[in-house]
Design a protein around this motif. Sequence first.
Motif, PDB file in Angstrom:
ATOM      1  N   GLY A 123      -6.766   8.771  46.042  1.00  0.00           N
ATOM      2  CA  GLY A 123      -6.408   8.902  44.751  1.00  0.00           C
ATOM      3  C   GLY A 123      -5.284   7.921  44.346  1.00  0.00           C
ATOM      4  N   LYS A 124      -4.951   6.989  45.262  1.00  0.00           N
ATOM      5  CA  LYS A 124      -3.691   6.179  44.629  1.00  0.00           C
ATOM      6  C   LYS A 124      -4.412   5.282  43.527  1.00  0.00           C
ATOM      7  N   SER A 125      -5.385   4.634  43.865  1.00  0.00           N
ATOM      8  CA  SER A 125      -5.953   3.483  42.848  1.00  0.00           C
ATOM      9  C   SER A 125      -6.361   4.406  41.465  1.00  0.00           C
ATOM     10  N   THR A 126      -7.166   5.504  41.646  1.00  0.00           N
ATOM     11  CA  THR A 126      -7.297   6.267  40.532  1.00  0.00           C
ATOM     12  C   THR A 126      -6.260   6.538  39.670  1.00  0.00           C
ATOM     13  N   THR A 127      -5.407   6.898  40.142  1.00  0.00           N
ATOM     14  CA  THR A 127      -3.938   7.304  39.501  1.00  0.00           C
ATOM     15  C   THR A 127      -3.481   5.957  38.641  1.00  0.00           C
ATOM     16  N   LEU A 128      -3.573   4.700  39.432  1.00  0.00           N
ATOM     17  CA  LEU A 128      -3.036   3.586  38.826  1.00  0.00           C
ATOM     18  C   LEU A 128      -4.088   3.225  37.538  1.00  0.00           C
ATOM     19  N   ARG A 129      -5.076   3.370  37.706  1.00  0.00           N
ATOM     20  CA  ARG A 129      -6.421   3.006  36.612  1.00  0.00           C
ATOM     21  C   ARG A 129      -6.159   3.970  35.480  1.00  0.00           C
ATOM     22  N   CYS A 130      -5.750   5.255  35.835  1.00  0.00           N
ATOM     23  CA  CYS A 130      -5.693   6.219  34.698  1.00  0.00           C
ATOM     24  C   CYS A 130      -4.581   5.782  33.764  1.00  0.00           C
ATOM     25  N   ILE A 131      -3.280   5.250  34.617  1.00  0.00           N
ATOM     26  CA  ILE A 131      -2.237   4.916  33.567  1.00  0.00           C
ATOM     27  C   ILE A 131      -2.704   3.718  32.791  1.00  0.00           C
ATOM     28  N   ASN A 132      -3.504   2.837  33.151  1.00  0.00           N
ATOM     29  CA  ASN A 132      -3.764   1.878  32.284  1.00  0.00           C
ATOM     30  C   ASN A 132      -5.071   2.220  31.351  1.00  0.00           C
ATOM     31  N   LEU A 133      -5.420   3.676  31.514  1.00  0.00           N
ATOM     32  CA  LEU A 133      -6.855   3.907  30.729  1.00  0.00           C
ATOM     33  C   LEU A 133      -7.823   3.061  31.123  1.00  0.00           C
ATOM     34  N   LEU A 134      -8.043   2.599  32.337  1.00  0.00           N
ATOM     35  CA  LEU A 134      -9.481   1.980  32.773  1.00  0.00           C
ATOM     36  C   LEU A 134     -10.319   3.261  33.497  1.00  0.00           C
ATOM     37  N   GLU A 135      -9.765   4.373  33.620  1.00  0.00           N
ATOM     38  CA  GLU A 135     -10.610   5.536  33.932  1.00  0.00           C
ATOM     39  C   GLU A 135     -10.036   6.423  32.982  1.00  0.00           C
ATOM     40  N   HIS A 136     -10.935   7.218  32.340  1.00  0.00           N
ATOM     41  CA  HIS A 136     -10.793   8.586  31.465  1.00  0.00           C
ATOM     42  C   HIS A 136     -10.109   9.518  32.249  1.00  0.00           C
ATOM     43  N   PRO A 137      -8.865   9.956  31.787  1.00  0.00           N
ATOM     44  CA  PRO A 137      -8.274  11.200  32.750  1.00  0.00           C
ATOM     45  C   PRO A 137      -9.070  12.373  32.159  1.00  0.00           C
ATOM     46  N   THR A 138      -9.377  13.380  33.065  1.00  0.00           N
ATOM     47  CA  THR A 138     -10.118  14.617  32.615  1.00  0.00           C
ATOM     48  C   THR A 138      -9.156  15.349  32.123  1.00  0.00           C
ATOM     49  N   LYS A 139      -7.873  15.467  32.302  1.00  0.00           N
ATOM     50  CA  LYS A 139      -6.648  16.257  31.822  1.00  0.00           C
ATOM     51  C   LYS A 139      -5.550  15.971  32.316  1.00  0.00           C
ATOM     52  N   GLY A 140      -4.441  16.002  31.243  1.00  0.00           N
ATOM     53  CA  GLY A 140      -3.050  15.576  31.298  1.00  0.00           C
ATOM     54  C   GLY A 140      -2.786  14.593  30.306  1.00  0.00           C
ATOM     55  N   THR A 141      -1.605  14.051  30.678  1.00  0.00           N
ATOM     56  CA  THR A 141      -0.998  13.270  29.525  1.00  0.00           C
ATOM     57  C   THR A 141      -0.230  12.097  30.193  1.00  0.00           C
ATOM     58  N   ILE A 142      -0.586  10.774  29.667  1.00  0.00           N
ATOM     59  CA  ILE A 142      -0.172   9.576  29.943  1.00  0.00           C
ATOM     60  C   ILE A 142       0.680   9.122  28.885  1.00  0.00           C
ATOM     61  N   GLN A 143       1.963   8.675  29.277  1.00  0.00           N
ATOM     62  CA  GLN A 143       2.805   8.023  28.167  1.00  0.00           C
ATOM     63  C   GLN A 143       3.321   6.709  28.800  1.00  0.00           C
ATOM     64  N   VAL A 144       3.395   5.624  27.956  1.00  0.00           N
ATOM     65  CA  VAL A 144       3.929   4.272  28.256  1.00  0.00           C
ATOM     66  C   VAL A 144       4.586   4.041  27.355  1.00  0.00           C
ATOM     67  N   GLY A 145       5.927   3.773  27.520  1.00  0.00           N
ATOM     68  CA  GLY A 145       6.995   3.474  26.267  1.00  0.00           C
ATOM     69  C   GLY A 145       6.663   4.680  25.322  1.00  0.00           C
ATOM     70  N   GLU A 146       6.457   4.529  23.811  1.00  0.00           N
ATOM     71  CA  GLU A 146       6.280   5.528  22.930  1.00  0.00           C
ATOM     72  C   GLU A 146       4.878   5.814  22.731  1.00  0.00           C
ATOM     73  N   ASP A 147       3.811   5.097  23.564  1.00  0.00           N
ATOM     74  CA  ASP A 147       2.386   5.339  23.466  1.00  0.00           C
ATOM     75  C   ASP A 147       2.125   6.637  24.163  1.00  0.00           C
ATOM     76  N   LYS A 148       1.513   7.681  23.675  1.00  0.00           N
ATOM     77  CA  LYS A 148       1.342   8.765  24.397  1.00  0.00           C
ATOM     78  C   LYS A 148      -0.448   9.166  24.220  1.00  0.00           C
ATOM     79  N   HIS A 149      -0.868   9.621  25.231  1.00  0.00           N
ATOM     80  CA  HIS A 149      -2.163   9.982  25.241  1.00  0.00           C
ATOM     81  C   HIS A 149      -2.544  11.390  25.909  1.00  0.00           C
ATOM     82  N   SER A 150      -3.075  12.314  25.236  1.00  0.00           N
ATOM     83  CA  SER A 150      -3.472  13.509  26.078  1.00  0.00           C
ATOM     84  C   SER A 150      -4.928  13.757  26.222  1.00  0.00           C
ATOM     85  N   PHE A 151      -4.965  14.295  27.518  1.00  0.00           N
ATOM     86  CA  PHE A 151      -6.587  14.527  27.659  1.00  0.00           C
ATOM     87  C   PHE A 151      -6.869  15.977  28.042  1.00  0.00           C
ATOM     88  N   GLY A 152      -8.081  16.215  27.998  1.00  0.00           N
ATOM     89  CA  GLY A 152      -8.480  17.728  28.189  1.00  0.00           C
ATOM     90  C   GLY A 152      -9.076  18.186  26.927  1.00  0.00           C
TER      91      GLY A 152
END
Length: 274
Positions: free
Chosen positions: A49-78
């Motif tokens: 799951g290492k590469s999948t986690t990385l691709r979720c950070i960049n939103l190259l994969e659509h996270p099924t659930k959870g929150t990704i925040q980079v700087g002030e940009d925050k996106h929640s899924f689920g």
Amino acid sequence: MTSDGNGKEVMIRITDLHKYFGDVQAVRGVSIDVNVGEVLFIIGPSGCGKSTTLRCINLLEHPTKGTIQVGEDKHSFGGGKSMPPGGVLARYRTHIGMVFQQFDLFPHMTAIENVMEGPVTVLKKPAKEAEGIAVDLLAKVGLSDKEDVFPMQLSGGQAQRVAIARALAMQPRVMLFDEVTSALDPELVSEVLHVMRNLAEEGTTMVVVTHEMQFARETADHIVMMDQGKFIEQGTADQILDSPQNERTKSFLARFHGAADIRGAAGAILEKDA
């Protein structure tokens, strides 16, 4: 920017991240903070799951659930939430540079044209300004003499360094590296790691997925061991590589002939780079 509670600024915050591919769960509720200027390494067996986690950070994969925040940009899924709109997603990704296993350079463009493309097309910079950025970055990765060379004329290590320069040309807040040396011949690995090490020393916030344990020892601020979609152990390089507590971590690292061999290999690479 978010604080980690100890006065440090958090650049990346992953909270309860899950990712399914159909009925297969690739990432199982992982959470972690990466502070500004910190270098995080994610290690573990292939398919964990290492590469999948990385691709979720960049939103190259659509996270099924959870929150990704980079700087002030925050996106929640689920809960049926979709990916951000195209314009929002494009702006988010401009702050995140990603370098992959395969170089994916434009074959019809020279090295300098590859590096210029993002600033001109995405950031709308004038060609002359973008050219100056590209010249500086190719020099930074040791390729000033390859500006007018096409990708097919470059070695794998040179092509990967152009790919790093291309990512840096977007002036990202974060750099993500996904097994960037795995497709290289062994003698070409050190030149790419040298560039990455310099970025770390300059304070670039980085998340690195790799099997280069010796490089992790010398560069990582923090290492996470991942297995079956979960973060099972984390700590400093010394803690994880020298004194792992989890039995799965111990068995995984045994493949690399123990901490003494890791330390010796790291010294050899550093001596070569010096």
